[in-house]
Write a protein that holds these residues in place. Structure first.
Motif, PDB file in Angstrom:
ATOM      1  N   MET A  12       0.841  -1.176   0.000  1.00  0.00           N
ATOM      2  CA  MET A  12       0.000   0.000   0.000  1.00  0.00           C
ATOM      3  C   MET A  12       0.892   1.247   0.000  1.00  0.00           C
ATOM      4  O   MET A  12       1.879   1.313   0.707  1.00  0.00           O
ATOM      5  N   GLN A  13       0.515   2.217  -0.801  1.00  0.00           N
ATOM      6  CA  GLN A  13       1.197   3.506  -0.826  1.00  0.00           C
ATOM      7  C   GLN A  13       0.310   4.527  -0.118  1.00  0.00           C
ATOM      8  O   GLN A  13      -0.910   4.494  -0.253  1.00  0.00           O
ATOM      9  N   HIS A  14       0.942   5.434   0.634  1.00  0.00           N
ATOM     10  CA  HIS A  14       0.176   6.430   1.379  1.00  0.00           C
ATOM     11  C   HIS A  14       0.841   7.797   1.220  1.00  0.00           C
ATOM     12  O   HIS A  14       2.062   7.898   1.172  1.00  0.00           O
ATOM     13  N   PHE A  15       0.013   8.814   1.155  1.00  0.00           N
ATOM     14  CA  PHE A  15       0.473  10.180   1.002  1.00  0.00           C
ATOM     15  C   PHE A  15      -0.470  11.074   1.806  1.00  0.00           C
ATOM     16  O   PHE A  15      -1.672  10.826   1.855  1.00  0.00           O
ATOM     17  N   SER A  16       0.041  12.096   2.448  1.00  0.00           N
ATOM     18  CA  SER A  16      -0.827  13.059   3.125  1.00  0.00           C
ATOM     19  C   SER A  16      -0.229  14.456   3.036  1.00  0.00           C
ATOM     20  O   SER A  16       0.981  14.627   2.839  1.00  0.00           O
ATOM     21  N   LEU A  17      -1.093  15.436   3.164  1.00  0.00           N
ATOM     22  CA  LEU A  17      -0.731  16.829   2.992  1.00  0.00           C
ATOM     23  C   LEU A  17      -1.605  17.670   3.906  1.00  0.00           C
ATOM     24  O   LEU A  17      -2.818  17.458   3.972  1.00  0.00           O
ATOM     25  N   THR A  18      -1.005  18.608   4.622  1.00  0.00           N
ATOM     26  CA  THR A  18      -1.769  19.561   5.424  1.00  0.00           C
ATOM     27  C   THR A  18      -1.968  20.826   4.604  1.00  0.00           C
ATOM     28  O   THR A  18      -1.010  21.373   4.048  1.00  0.00           O
ATOM     29  N   LEU A  19      -3.209  21.269   4.534  1.00  0.00           N
ATOM     30  CA  LEU A  19      -3.577  22.454   3.757  1.00  0.00           C
ATOM     31  C   LEU A  19      -4.042  23.562   4.694  1.00  0.00           C
ATOM     32  O   LEU A  19      -4.619  23.287   5.754  1.00  0.00           O
ATOM     33  N   THR A  20      -3.823  24.792   4.300  1.00  0.00           N
ATOM     34  CA  THR A  20      -4.314  25.922   5.078  1.00  0.00           C
ATOM     35  C   THR A  20      -5.795  26.143   4.772  1.00  0.00           C
ATOM     36  O   THR A  20      -6.320  25.606   3.795  1.00  0.00           O
TER      37      THR A  20
ATOM     38  N   LEU B 220      -8.483   3.065  -4.451  1.00  0.00           N
ATOM     39  CA  LEU B 220      -7.871   4.350  -4.165  1.00  0.00           C
ATOM     40  C   LEU B 220      -8.751   4.994  -3.082  1.00  0.00           C
ATOM     41  O   LEU B 220      -9.952   5.158  -3.277  1.00  0.00           O
ATOM     42  N   HIS B 221      -8.161   5.276  -1.923  1.00  0.00           N
ATOM     43  CA  HIS B 221      -8.901   5.825  -0.779  1.00  0.00           C
ATOM     44  C   HIS B 221      -8.419   7.250  -0.526  1.00  0.00           C
ATOM     45  O   HIS B 221      -7.224   7.478  -0.330  1.00  0.00           O
TER      46      HIS B 221
ATOM     47  N   VAL C 257     -14.022  13.010   6.097  1.00  0.00           N
ATOM     48  CA  VAL C 257     -14.940  12.633   5.020  1.00  0.00           C
ATOM     49  C   VAL C 257     -14.078  11.940   3.978  1.00  0.00           C
ATOM     50  O   VAL C 257     -13.019  12.429   3.614  1.00  0.00           O
ATOM     51  N   TRP C 258     -14.520  10.775   3.525  1.00  0.00           N
ATOM     52  CA  TRP C 258     -13.677   9.944   2.671  1.00  0.00           C
ATOM     53  C   TRP C 258     -14.473   9.385   1.498  1.00  0.00           C
ATOM     54  O   TRP C 258     -15.697   9.367   1.513  1.00  0.00           O
ATOM     55  N   PHE C 259     -13.730   8.937   0.492  1.00  0.00           N
ATOM     56  CA  PHE C 259     -14.327   8.188  -0.618  1.00  0.00           C
ATOM     57  C   PHE C 259     -13.337   7.155  -1.120  1.00  0.00           C
ATOM     58  O   PHE C 259     -12.131   7.292  -0.933  1.00  0.00           O
ATOM     59  N   ASN C 260     -13.870   6.121  -1.741  1.00  0.00           N
ATOM     60  CA  ASN C 260     -13.073   5.083  -2.384  1.00  0.00           C
ATOM     61  C   ASN C 260     -13.430   5.022  -3.857  1.00  0.00           C
ATOM     62  O   ASN C 260     -14.607   5.125  -4.225  1.00  0.00           O
ATOM     63  N   LEU C 261     -12.420   4.845  -4.685  1.00  0.00           N
ATOM     64  CA  LEU C 261     -12.600   4.552  -6.104  1.00  0.00           C
ATOM     65  C   LEU C 261     -12.019   3.172  -6.343  1.00  0.00           C
ATOM     66  O   LEU C 261     -10.931   2.861  -5.851  1.00  0.00           O
ATOM     67  N   GLU C 262     -12.742   2.357  -7.081  1.00  0.00           N
ATOM     68  CA  GLU C 262     -12.212   1.044  -7.433  1.00  0.00           C
ATOM     69  C   GLU C 262     -11.232   1.198  -8.578  1.00  0.00           C
ATOM     70  O   GLU C 262     -11.497   1.910  -9.546  1.00  0.00           O
TER      71      GLU C 262
ATOM     72  N   ASP D 193      -8.516  12.755 -13.152  1.00  0.00           N
ATOM     73  CA  ASP D 193      -9.633  13.691 -13.317  1.00  0.00           C
ATOM     74  C   ASP D 193     -10.719  13.475 -12.270  1.00  0.00           C
ATOM     75  O   ASP D 193     -11.152  14.424 -11.604  1.00  0.00           O
ATOM     76  N   ILE D 194     -11.182  12.242 -12.126  1.00  0.00           N
ATOM     77  CA  ILE D 194     -12.263  11.981 -11.179  1.00  0.00           C
ATOM     78  C   ILE D 194     -11.802  12.194  -9.735  1.00  0.00           C
ATOM     79  O   ILE D 194     -12.526  12.737  -8.910  1.00  0.00           O
ATOM     80  N   THR D 195     -10.563  11.812  -9.441  1.00  0.00           N
ATOM     81  CA  THR D 195     -10.044  12.000  -8.087  1.00  0.00           C
ATOM     82  C   THR D 195      -9.901  13.480  -7.777  1.00  0.00           C
ATOM     83  O   THR D 195     -10.286  13.935  -6.693  1.00  0.00           O
ATOM     84  N   GLU D 196      -9.386  14.254  -8.723  1.00  0.00           N
ATOM     85  CA  GLU D 196      -9.268  15.705  -8.529  1.00  0.00           C
ATOM     86  C   GLU D 196     -10.627  16.344  -8.277  1.00  0.00           C
ATOM     87  O   GLU D 196     -10.771  17.195  -7.395  1.00  0.00           O
ATOM     88  N   LEU D 197     -11.617  15.949  -9.051  1.00  0.00           N
ATOM     89  CA  LEU D 197     -12.963  16.499  -8.895  1.00  0.00           C
ATOM     90  C   LEU D 197     -13.506  16.217  -7.487  1.00  0.00           C
ATOM     91  O   LEU D 197     -13.969  17.124  -6.790  1.00  0.00           O
ATOM     92  N   LEU D 198     -13.421  14.969  -7.062  1.00  0.00           N
ATOM     93  CA  LEU D 198     -13.975  14.601  -5.762  1.00  0.00           C
ATOM     94  C   LEU D 198     -13.182  15.225  -4.610  1.00  0.00           C
ATOM     95  O   LEU D 198     -13.771  15.678  -3.624  1.00  0.00           O
ATOM     96  N   VAL D 199     -11.862  15.263  -4.730  1.00  0.00           N
ATOM     97  CA  VAL D 199     -11.042  15.919  -3.704  1.00  0.00           C
ATOM     98  C   VAL D 199     -11.380  17.402  -3.642  1.00  0.00           C
ATOM     99  O   VAL D 199     -11.492  17.977  -2.552  1.00  0.00           O
TER     100      VAL D 199
END
Length: 140
Positions: A1-9, A68-69, A116-121, A36-42
């Protein structure tokens, strides 16, 4: 599993930063067809956190073998809900899009706010040249 996180202002420019960072990360992982779909939902989740949440926003992305979570955390315990926007309203459609386009989604309250989360298959195991769902699989 790959994981990434980012803190935003808590600034409007954070939405653009979240989209750009997600695209770069997905491209680096060989998941460009899902950008595209991930950017839209994020974008929708980060915008909701800016408008209705509080404090810093934490964006996380986990790439599992077939999923993709994405998760967006903020400091407010207020759980968002899907609503039906009137045709003349300029907002109110974000979670409807998440509900319709994600494989699954949800939210969870914690001691420090909510997530708040979403999953894409993913159509094949991550990192193996998968293709995104075809346009005929999409509801639009």
């Amino acid at each position: 599993m790959q994981h990434f996180s980012l803190t935003l202002t808590s600034e409007r420019s954070s939405v653009r930063e979240a989209r750009a960072t997600i695209r770069l990360h997905l491209d680096a992982c060989g998941l460009t067809p899902y950008s595209d779909i991930t950017e839209l939902l994020v974008s929708e989740l980060v915008t909701n956190a800016l408008c209705h949440g509080s404090g810093a926003i934490r964006l996380s992305l986990s790439i599992r073998p077939r999923t993709l979570h994405c998760e967006v955390r903020d400091g407010s315990p207020r759980i968002p809900g899907v609503r039906t926007a009137r045709h003349d309203e300029e907002s109110g459609r974000g979670l409807f899009l998440v509900q319709e386009l994600a494989h699954e989604w949800g939210s969870q309250v914690s001691d420090t706010g909510k997530a708040v989360w979403f999953n894409l298959e993913l159509s094949s195991p991550a990192g193996r040249g998968e293709s995104a769902p075809s346009s005929s699989d999409r509801p639009w």
